[in-house]
Design an enzyme around this catalytic site. Structure first.
Site, mmCIF file in Angstrom:
data_model
loop_
_atom_site.group_PDB
_atom_site.id
_atom_site.type_symbol
_atom_site.label_atom_id
_atom_site.label_comp_id
_atom_site.label_asym_id
_atom_site.label_seq_id
_atom_site.Cartn_x
_atom_site.Cartn_y
_atom_site.Cartn_z
ATOM 1 C CB ALA A 37 -0.934 0.005 1.212
ATOM 2 C CB SER A 39 3.930 2.963 -4.555
ATOM 3 O OG SER A 39 4.172 1.595 -4.843
ATOM 4 N N GLY A 40 1.297 3.162 -5.979
ATOM 5 C CA GLY A 40 0.432 2.610 -7.016
ATOM 6 C C GLY A 40 -0.995 2.345 -6.587
ATOM 7 C CG ASN A 115 -2.100 -4.127 -4.238
ATOM 8 O OD1 ASN A 115 -2.594 -3.965 -5.354
ATOM 9 N ND2 ASN A 115 -1.063 -3.416 -3.814
ATOM 10 C CB THR A 136 7.206 -11.438 -4.017
ATOM 11 O OG1 THR A 136 8.597 -11.496 -3.712
ATOM 12 C CG2 THR A 136 6.633 -10.100 -3.577
ATOM 13 C CB SER A 170 -2.045 -9.983 -13.756
ATOM 14 O OG SER A 170 -1.706 -9.523 -15.057
ATOM 15 C CE1 TYR A 192 12.124 -16.469 -12.977
ATOM 16 C CE2 TYR A 192 13.567 -15.027 -14.254
ATOM 17 C CZ TYR A 192 12.546 -15.198 -13.322
ATOM 18 O OH TYR A 192 11.960 -14.090 -12.757
#
Length: 318
Positions: A37, A39-40, A115, A136, A170, A192
């Site tokens: 929370a 940024s963005g 988020n 993450t 997404s 990867y």
């Protein structure tokens, strides 16, 4: 400016903002945690929830940046109830510390918004030796959700109000490795691909929401829903590791990408709007129910991911 503005059944569209989709909603008495929370769209989500009366806990890695966002929110809305707690989703120890601090505070929890995220990073292992994007974007939130579930259930039981878990995924969930989730090669550096790895983590977000919704539905005393969503293409700090997308954003962003208030709209809609009451295991886009990929709807894959995530995070050991 977003090009496609046709409204869906909800009455909202891709051009709707977070303030517009929550207009007239009274969130007083609710408590929400918003990760990422500082940024963005995470910062905008925290701002709009606070504007609607929700007590907001910002889970942030950068405490100084989080404090700046809090100060800006309180300056705009003096009566806002906002707190900042340190949370690094790439560290399972940090997740456990955050959950322990919150749970021991005795505060209720009505809404959990997962988020925070990273995108398109070069190959890197987390502090727990797990590929960084998977660690993450998925694993940290998986553990966090599990550690906060009892508090959410207690809050629902005491307040008789529905709890909501909102997982920001997404459309990239459609673009992953051939097998979807590379369970046996999660740390394979040779194979990867930074963008397929991001897609893998976002597919995991949708699968997590679906399996969590299924499990919660089986619990008679758990009035908690879980849903995932696509916020839209937004030019935020998420693209800081991705030169190609950062370049595209500067060239065609004003025509294709959403701005931040628009990007936070679906999150705020799923978190607060009464139209979403009782809806679980769905995928939202532009504040409307949308269709996820067939792989994202694979119940067997979702169960396998759940078991795999438990083996890596060991939530019952906390």
């Amino acid at each position: 400016m977003w090009l496609f503005k046709r409204k869906g059944p909800s009455g909202f569209s891709s051009s709707s903002t977070a303030e517009e989709v929550t207009q007239g909603i009274d969130g007083s008495g609710l408590t929400a945690i918003v990760t990422g929370a500082s940024s963005g769209i995470g910062a905008e989500t925290a701002r709009v929830l606070a504007l609607r009366g929700v007590s907001v806990i910002m889970g942030v890695r950068n405490m100084a940046a989080g404090q700046e966002v809090k100060d800006a929110i309180v300056k705009e809305t003096p009566e806002a109830k906002v707190d900042v707690l340190e949370l690094d989703l790439s560290s399972l120890a940090s997740v456990r510390n955050f959950a322990k601090e919150f749970n021991s505070s005795g505060r209720p929890l009505n809404i959990l918004i997962n988020n925070a995220g990273v995108m398109g990073t070069t190959f890197e292992l987390s502090k727990d030796d797990i590929e960084l994007q998977f660690a993450t974007n998925h694993l940290g939130h998986f553990l966090l959700t599990n550690l906060l579930l009892d508090t959410m259930k207690k809050t629902c039981h005491q307040t008789k109000r529905e709890g909501r878990i909102v997982i920001v995924a997404s459309e990239f969930h459609r673009y992953t490795y051939r097998e979807g989730v590379r369970f046996d090669k999660i740390n394979d550096q040779e194979g990867y691909n930074r963008y397929l790895a991001y897609g893998q983590s976002k597919l995991s977000n949708v699968l997590h929401a679906n399996e969590l919704a299924r499990r919660l539905k089986q619990e008679d005393d758990a009035d908690i829903t879980a849903n995932s969503l696509h916020p839209g293409g937004i030019t935020t700090n998420l693209y800081r590791h991705s030169g190609i997308f950062r370049g595209l954003g500067s060239i065609i962003g004003k025509f294709v990408y959403k701005n931040i208030p628009q990007g936070a709209s679906t999150t705020c809609y799923v978190a607060l709007h009464p139209q979403v009451k009782g809806i679980r295991g769905e995928y939202f886009d532009n504040s409307n129910i949308a269709k996820a990929s067939s792989m994202a709807m694979d119940a067997d894959l979702a169960r396998r991911l759940w078991d795999f995530s438990v083996s890596l995070t060991k939530p019952n050991d906390s």
